[in-house]
Scaffold this active site. Structure first.
Site, PDB file in Angstrom:
ATOM      1  N   LYS A 143     -10.307   0.503  -1.942  1.00  0.00           N
ATOM      2  CA  LYS A 143     -10.348   0.049  -0.551  1.00  0.00           C
ATOM      3  C   LYS A 143     -11.724   0.281   0.058  1.00  0.00           C
ATOM      4  CE  LYS A 143      -7.662   0.682   3.722  1.00  0.00           C
ATOM      5  NZ  LYS A 143      -6.573   1.505   4.321  1.00  0.00           N
ATOM      6  N   GLU A 170       0.840  -1.183   0.000  1.00  0.00           N
ATOM      7  CA  GLU A 170       0.000   0.000   0.000  1.00  0.00           C
ATOM      8  C   GLU A 170       0.887   1.249   0.000  1.00  0.00           C
ATOM      9  OE1 GLU A 170      -3.835   1.613   2.566  1.00  0.00           O
ATOM     10  OE2 GLU A 170      -2.235   0.543   3.609  1.00  0.00           O
ATOM     11  N   CYS A 229      -4.987  -3.544   3.048  1.00  0.00           N
ATOM     12  CA  CYS A 229      -4.660  -3.187   4.429  1.00  0.00           C
ATOM     13  C   CYS A 229      -5.784  -3.419   5.451  1.00  0.00           C
ATOM     14  CB  CYS A 229      -4.156  -1.756   4.465  1.00  0.00           C
ATOM     15  SG  CYS A 229      -3.229  -1.353   5.974  1.00  0.00           S
TER      16      CYS A 229
END
Length: 316
Positions: free
Chosen positions: A151, A79, A192
């Site tokens: 995300k 990321e 993440c």
């Protein structure tokens, strides 16, 4: 064979199912059926991105060349691989559309090195000047963007003993689950903080047929020390998928530090790729063994034993 460059493999496989399938397989990529070997070499990178696009690109270029030279067909970058800002608002200023010069540079890098790239957490320009998208981009070995994922779970957290984060203040949350066919199996694409939400990974495995889960990350040192490896191994075990977790590592600036510990984990939950130094820059390499995926799933058929959605929706 498992290999780490600039590293030592710190975990050995203590359990191994016997292969029960043939030594070749047929996969569909871009709608075409292709005969592939039953295992394929992949790599995961670890780095310390800074607020300089050129410096980060140079680091990524070196890691891509290392991975390609070692025979890896896919390299996963963490990321924020292209940029980590020092000051509030810097990421918004450098955010670009996917056809902008930053991503075009990485597409050229993939094409020149003849390798697929998983680019986790690219700062894609959002729907207005006040927001961006934290976008995971998959590029094939011809330099074409094959898939993107924004995300879904944004990091709005008061880290115990650490800083306060409010990712939603400048980031648009994605809504779509993304799985894509590739020469490395069917890839489930995440970023993440998604890691803490197992229902996403359950969806990727049991409803979208994922075989390999990609988790590029920039975990904080506090949360990484407490939860990083445990969560990753749990996702691998419960989905019976490989997990490739490329991580940011070390001190980016005076305010921000990432935990590191890039890992590749097999469907039995065994760590098969790991850098010996949790905060170093480098790559780790392992084989995606499709016979192992099939064997684990055949001998512990959790997909057959799962309760259907309507089971949980029954009135009490």
């Amino acid at each position: 064979m498992n290999l780490c460059l600039n590293t030592e493999l710190t975990s050995t496989r203590s359990f191994r199912y016997k292969s029960t399938v043939a030594s070749a397989r047929t996969v569909k990529v871009a709608g075409k059926s292709i005969s592939m070997a039953n295992s394929v070499k992949v790599a995961a990178a670890q780095m310390t991105s800074v607020n300089n696009l050129a410096v980060n690109f140079a680091t990524c270029s070196r890691l891509v060349k290392e991975a390609a030279s070692a025979g890896a067909k896919l390299l996963c970058l963490p990321e924020n691989f292209s940029f980590v800002g020092d000051l509030q608002g810097e990421s918004l200023k450098i955010a670009e559309p996917l056809d902008g010069p930053i991503m075009k540079g990485y597409c050229s890098l993939a094409r020149e090195s003849n390798i697929w790239l998983s680019l986790g957490g690219f700062q894609e320009k959002g729907s207005d000047d006040a927001h961006l998208r934290n976008t995971h981009v998959l590029i094939d070995d011809n330099g074409n963007i094959r898939s993107t994922y924004s995300k879904m779970h944004l990091f709005d957290v008061d880290v115990p003993g650490g800083a306060v984060y409010k990712e939603s203040s400048f980031t648009e949350a994605g809504k779509d689950i993304v799985a894509v066919d590739s020469p490395f199996g069917r890839l489930g694409v995440t970023v993440c903080y998604d890691l803490r939400f197992p229902e996403l990974y359950q969806q990727l495995r049991f409803h979208h047929d994922a075989q390999v889960l990609l988790v590029p990350a920039a975990f904080t040192t506090v949360t990484g020390q407490a939860h990083w490896e445990i969560l990753l191994r749990a996702r691998a075990i419960e989905t019976q998928c490989y997990v490739i977790a490329a991580a940011q590592a070390g001190k980016h600036n005076e305010k921000r530090e990432s935990y590191g510990d890039t890992l590749i984990i097999d469907p039995w939950g065994t760590i098969v790729g790991r850098l010996s130094d949790r905060t170093s820059t480098g790559i780790t390499i392992a084989d995606i063994d499709f016979s192992l995926i099939d064997s684990v799933r055949a001998k512990m058929p959790v997909s057959k034993h799962r309760k259907p959605a309507e089971f949980w929706n029954q009135p009490l």
